[in-house]
Design a protein around this motif. Structure first.
Motif, PDB file in Angstrom:
ATOM      1  N   ASP A   4      67.365  14.863  34.805  1.00 27.03           N
ATOM      2  CA  ASP A   4      67.546  14.847  36.246  1.00 27.03           C
ATOM      3  C   ASP A   4      68.563  13.778  36.636  1.00 27.03           C
ATOM      4  O   ASP A   4      68.773  12.797  35.904  1.00 27.03           O
ATOM      5  CB  ASP A   4      66.213  14.584  36.950  1.00 27.03           C
ATOM      6  CG  ASP A   4      66.296  14.785  38.445  1.00 27.03           C
ATOM      7  OD1 ASP A   4      66.227  15.943  38.890  1.00 27.03           O
ATOM      8  OD2 ASP A   4      66.465  13.785  39.177  1.00 27.03           O
TER       9      ASP A   4
ATOM     10  N   TYR B 172      65.602  10.983  38.380  1.00 31.98           N
ATOM     11  CA  TYR B 172      64.187  10.758  38.122  1.00 31.98           C
ATOM     12  C   TYR B 172      63.802  11.105  36.685  1.00 31.98           C
ATOM     13  O   TYR B 172      64.339  12.040  36.088  1.00 31.98           O
ATOM     14  CB  TYR B 172      63.337  11.585  39.090  1.00 31.98           C
ATOM     15  CG  TYR B 172      63.606  11.255  40.542  1.00 31.98           C
ATOM     16  CD1 TYR B 172      63.065  10.107  41.115  1.00 31.98           C
ATOM     17  CD2 TYR B 172      64.408  12.082  41.324  1.00 31.98           C
ATOM     18  CE1 TYR B 172      63.317   9.792  42.445  1.00 31.98           C
ATOM     19  CE2 TYR B 172      64.662  11.774  42.655  1.00 31.98           C
ATOM     20  CZ  TYR B 172      64.116  10.621  43.215  1.00 31.98           C
ATOM     21  OH  TYR B 172      64.375  10.311  44.517  1.00 31.98           O
ATOM     22  N   THR B 173      62.836  10.358  36.177  1.00 30.13           N
ATOM     23  CA  THR B 173      62.271  10.614  34.845  1.00 30.13           C
ATOM     24  C   THR B 173      60.752  10.660  34.929  1.00 30.13           C
ATOM     25  O   THR B 173      60.055  10.248  33.997  1.00 30.13           O
ATOM     26  CB  THR B 173      62.703   9.517  33.860  1.00 30.13           C
ATOM     27  OG1 THR B 173      62.279   8.235  34.361  1.00 30.13           O
ATOM     28  CG2 THR B 173      64.198   9.529  33.652  1.00 30.13           C
ATOM     29  N   ASP B 174      60.242  11.168  36.047  1.00 33.29           N
ATOM     30  CA  ASP B 174      58.801  11.115  36.311  1.00 33.29           C
ATOM     31  C   ASP B 174      58.095  12.447  36.085  1.00 33.29           C
ATOM     32  O   ASP B 174      56.954  12.624  36.494  1.00 33.29           O
ATOM     33  CB  ASP B 174      58.541  10.633  37.740  1.00 33.29           C
ATOM     34  CG  ASP B 174      59.235  11.491  38.804  1.00 33.29           C
ATOM     35  OD1 ASP B 174      59.879  12.495  38.436  1.00 33.29           O
ATOM     36  OD2 ASP B 174      59.134  11.137  39.998  1.00 33.29           O
TER      37      ASP B 174
ATOM     38  N   ARG C  73      59.087  15.491  37.179  1.00 34.05           N
ATOM     39  CA  ARG C  73      59.358  16.514  38.189  1.00 34.05           C
ATOM     40  C   ARG C  73      60.424  17.500  37.734  1.00 34.05           C
ATOM     41  O   ARG C  73      61.192  17.262  36.802  1.00 34.05           O
ATOM     42  CB  ARG C  73      59.818  15.872  39.493  1.00 34.05           C
ATOM     43  CG  ARG C  73      61.253  15.374  39.472  1.00 34.05           C
ATOM     44  CD  ARG C  73      61.667  14.772  40.794  1.00 34.05           C
ATOM     45  NE  ARG C  73      60.934  13.563  41.111  1.00 34.05           N
ATOM     46  CZ  ARG C  73      60.988  12.952  42.298  1.00 34.05           C
ATOM     47  NH1 ARG C  73      61.749  13.445  43.255  1.00 34.05           N
ATOM     48  NH2 ARG C  73      60.309  11.839  42.512  1.00 34.05           N
TER      49      ARG C  73
ATOM     50  N   TRP D 120      52.790  14.210  37.647  1.00 25.27           N
ATOM     51  CA  TRP D 120      53.655  14.064  38.827  1.00 25.27           C
ATOM     52  C   TRP D 120      52.951  14.602  40.073  1.00 25.27           C
ATOM     53  O   TRP D 120      53.010  13.974  41.144  1.00 25.27           O
ATOM     54  CB  TRP D 120      54.978  14.816  38.601  1.00 25.27           C
ATOM     55  CG  TRP D 120      55.882  14.743  39.780  1.00 25.27           C
ATOM     56  CD1 TRP D 120      56.802  13.770  40.061  1.00 25.27           C
ATOM     57  CD2 TRP D 120      55.946  15.682  40.871  1.00 25.27           C
ATOM     58  NE1 TRP D 120      57.426  14.045  41.262  1.00 25.27           N
ATOM     59  CE2 TRP D 120      56.924  15.205  41.773  1.00 25.27           C
ATOM     60  CE3 TRP D 120      55.284  16.860  41.166  1.00 25.27           C
ATOM     61  CZ2 TRP D 120      57.250  15.881  42.957  1.00 25.27           C
ATOM     62  CZ3 TRP D 120      55.590  17.541  42.346  1.00 25.27           C
ATOM     63  CH2 TRP D 120      56.567  17.040  43.217  1.00 25.27           C
TER      64      TRP D 120
ATOM     65  N   THR E  33      52.153  12.040  43.224  1.00 26.12           N
ATOM     66  CA  THR E  33      52.963  12.134  44.445  1.00 26.12           C
ATOM     67  C   THR E  33      52.312  12.919  45.570  1.00 26.12           C
ATOM     68  O   THR E  33      52.701  12.755  46.729  1.00 26.12           O
ATOM     69  CB  THR E  33      54.313  12.813  44.146  1.00 26.12           C
ATOM     70  OG1 THR E  33      54.087  14.178  43.730  1.00 26.12           O
ATOM     71  CG2 THR E  33      55.077  12.068  43.062  1.00 26.12           C
TER      72      THR E  33
ATOM     73  N   GLY F 230      63.806  14.052  47.871  1.00 23.60           N
ATOM     74  CA  GLY F 230      63.149  13.650  46.633  1.00 23.60           C
ATOM     75  C   GLY F 230      62.178  12.510  46.781  1.00 23.60           C
ATOM     76  O   GLY F 230      61.599  12.061  45.786  1.00 23.60           O
TER      77      GLY F 230
END
Length: 493
Positions: A129, A132-134, A136, A210, A214, A232
Motif C-alpha cells: 500500500d 499503510y501496513t496494517d 487493510r 484491521w 478500526t 483512509g
C-alpha cells in the motif's frame, strides 16, 4: 433523484462509488464475434445438470477477463466490468473475492491455480500500500493500463510506476469498507482451506485484526462500523447489516482455523448486531444504522429502505431466520419484459427474479449516473444468485427447484444480453491503455465471449441507494451465478 438524508447512511458499500464513474457510457459497439467453445473445467457438482453448459461459459468468461492483460502466474486482478462501462480497468476487490470462491467451487487444478493467483495478488496489495501496513485493502485497483479523464493520472496497471499498488483514488475508491475487507479475507480463508498454505490464513487474520482495530462500534447496537472513508483515516459512523453478516462468517472461520477463541467473541459482536436488525413482525432485516450525515444519530436504525442482500446473506452466514428468504422472494419479485416501462430487453426476451431493494420497484425518474429513467421491473442478476444460493443452503421442500428456476432466468440473460462488449488492451499506441473516447482515446478491446458473462441488470435501474445498475457484463454477477449453480455457500467451508 439525489438520496435524501435518511436514505444516505448505507451508501458507502462495495458498490456505491462505482456509480460515480458510470456517467460516461460508451455507444454500443459492434456485435461480438461468434462464441467459441468454452474451455473445459472438468466435472463439478451442480444443483441441476442442465446448467452445465452455461456454467462452462461463465468460467470461460472469468478466464477471458482474468487473462485480458497478463497470464500465467503474473499477479493480477479481474476487471469488474466491460471496457465500455466507463470504469475502464477498475477491479473491485469484492468482485475478485467472489471470483476466488467461484473458481474454488469447481476445484480443478487450473481453477485452483487461478484462485491462488488472485489470492497472492491480494497479499501483494496488502503488503504494498502507498501508506499503510496494517492489513487493510482498498476498495478497487487498476487491472490494466488506464488514462483518466483530463489525461491524468495514468496507471500502467496494478503496479504503479513507483512499485506500489494502484488503488483508484481518482474515482474515490481509496477507502476501506469493512464488507470489502471481510470478503477478501473470506476468499483467502477459502484458499487456506483448499491449499493449507499458511500465508492465506495469515493474510485473512491481518484483515480481521484491521476490522476490529478500526471499526468496532461504540454506538447502541454495537457491531462493526462501515470502515474508513476515502481519506483512509476517518471512520464511518454507520453500521451495515450486510457488513456484519460478512464479518460474522469471517470471524467464525478464523476461530475454527486459528484455534484462537478471541475470534469467537468478536464474531458474536457482529452476530448480535445482525440479530438486532431483524424486524420480527415484518420478517425481514433492516439495512443497518444511521450515521453517514452529520445530523444522523448512529444509535438509530435506518428504516428507509429494505435491500435484498441482507435478507438472503443473513441465512447463508448465520443459518437463522429462514423466513427472510421467502420475504425476499415475495416482496422484491420482478419480471422485466420488452413492454415494461423503460425496459432495454430485446424483443422476445423476458427475465424474472428479484430487484435490489423495495425502492427499486417504486422509484421514477432518471437512473443515477445513467441516461434513462428507472425500470421498476428490472432484474438484478446478482440478486438472483444470492437468492438461489440461500434456497439451496436452506434445502427445504421445493427449495432446490425454486433455486434452479432463478438460475435459469440468469441463463436467459447470459444468452441474450451483453453482446458486443469488450475487455482488455485497446488500439491505443501507449501500451493499449483505456481512455475516454471524448478525449480522443478508446474503450474498445477484444470482444468478450458471447453468452459467457452475466450482466448486472436486465435493464438499467435505480437501487434506491443513490446509484444504478446497468446491462454490463460483471465479474460479481457471474461469480454469484457460479457459486449458486455449484451449491456453494461462500460463508461456510
Amino acid at each position: 433523484m439525489p438520496p435524501t438524508p435518511d436514505r444516505a447512511p448505507m451508501l458507502s458499500r462495495r458498490r456505491l462509488l462505482a456509480a460515480a464513474a458510470l456517467s460516461a457510457v460508451a455507444p454500443a459497439v459492434a456485435a461480438a464475434s461468434p462464441a467459441t467453445a468454452a474451455p473445459a473445467h472438468g466435472a463439478g457438482r451442480l444443483v441441476d445438470k442442465g446448467l452445465s453448459q452455461p456454467v462452462d461459459r461463465a468460467f470461460g468468461y472469468l478466464d477471458t477477463v482474468m487473462d485480458a492483460y497478463a497470464g500465467g502466474a503474473t499477479p493480477r486482478l479481474l476487471q469488474s466490468y466491460n471496457n465500455e462501462s466507463g470504469l475502464m480497468t477498475t477491479a473491485f476487490v469484492y468482485d475478485n473475492a467472489l471470483a476466488v470462491i467461484a473458481y474454488l467451487s469447481r476445484p480443478t487444478a487450473a481453477n485452483v491455480a487461478r484462485a491462488k493467483v488472485i489470492g497472492d495478488t491480494f497479499l501483494w496489495i496488502q503488503g504494498n500500500d502507498e501508506a499503510y501496513t496494517d492489513g487493510r485493502i482498498r476498495q478497487a485497483y487498476a487491472a490494466g493500463p488506464m488514462l483518466f479523464y483530463g489525461w491524468w493520472p495514468y496507471f500502467p496497471g496494478l503496479v504503479r510506476e513507483d512499485g506500489r499498488a494502484a488503488f483508484l483514488w481518482p474515482y474515490g475508491f481509496s477507502g476501506s469498507a469493512v464488507g470489502d475487507v471481510a470478503w477478501v479475507a473470506l476468499s483467502l480463508t477459502h484458499l487456506y482451506a483448499h491449499t493449507r498454505e499458511r500465508r492465506y490464513l495469515d493474510g485473512a487474520v491481518a484483515m480481521g485484526e484491521w476490522i476490529t482495530a478500526t471499526s468496532t462500534s461504540p454506538y447502541a447496537y454495537g457491531g462493526y462500523l462501515g470502515g474508513l472513508q476515502a481519506d483512509g483515516v476517518t471512520p464511518q459512523r454507520w453500521c451495515s447489516t450486510e457488513h456484519n453478516i460478512d464479518v460474522y462468517a469471517l470471524f467464525t472461520l478464523l476461530a475454527r482455523y486459528t484455534k484462537d477463541r478471541r475470534w469467537t467473541g468478536r464474531a458474536k459482536v457482529a452476530g448480535d448486531f445482525v440479530r438486532a436488525m431483524y424486524h420480527k413482525r415484518g420478517g425481514y432485516y433492516w439495512t443497518g444504522t444511521l450515521g453517514a450525515n452529520p445530523a444522523d444519530d448512529p444509535n438509530l436504525i435506518n428504516t428507509a429502505i429494505l435491500p435484498e442482500d441482507v435478507n438472503t446473506w443473513a441465512y447463508l452466514s448465520l443459518k437463522e431466520k429462514p423466513g427472510a428468504i421467502d420475504w425476499t422472494a415475495r416482496n422484491l419479485a420482478v419480471t422485466d419484459t420488452p413492454s415494461a416501462p423503460n425496459s432495454q430487453l430485446p424483443p422476445g426476451v423476458t427475465v424474472s427474479g428479484v430487484t435490489f431493494s423495495d425502492m427499486s420497484k417504486t422509484l421514477t425518474g432518471p437512473v443515477p449516473n445513467g441516461t434513462g429513467d428507472n425500470n421498476p421491473s428490472a432484474v438484478w442478476l446478482e440478486g438472483n444468485g444470492h437468492l438461489a444460493a440461500a434456497l439451496v443452503a436452506r434445502d427445504g421442500h421445493g427449495d432446490r427447484k425454486r433455486a434452479v428456476e432463478y438460475l435459469r432466468q440468469v441463463v436467459v440473460a447470459q444468452r441474450a444480453l451483453g453482446g458486443g462488449q469488450t475487455v482488455g488492451l485497446t488500439s491505443d499506441p501507449e501500451g493499449g491503455r483505456l481512455s475516454d473516447p471524448g478525449g480522443g482515446g478508446t474503450w474498445t478491446g477484444q470482444p468478450l465471449p458471447a453468452g459467457g458473462g452475466v450482466v448486472s441488470a436486465s435493464s438499467a435501474f435505480d437501487t434506491g441507494f443513490g446509484f444504478g445498475y446497468f446491462q454490463r457484463q460483471h465479474v460479481g454477477a457471474t461469480s454469484w451465478f457460479l457459486i449458486a449453480a455449484t451449491g456453494t455457500n461462500p460463508y461456510r467451508i
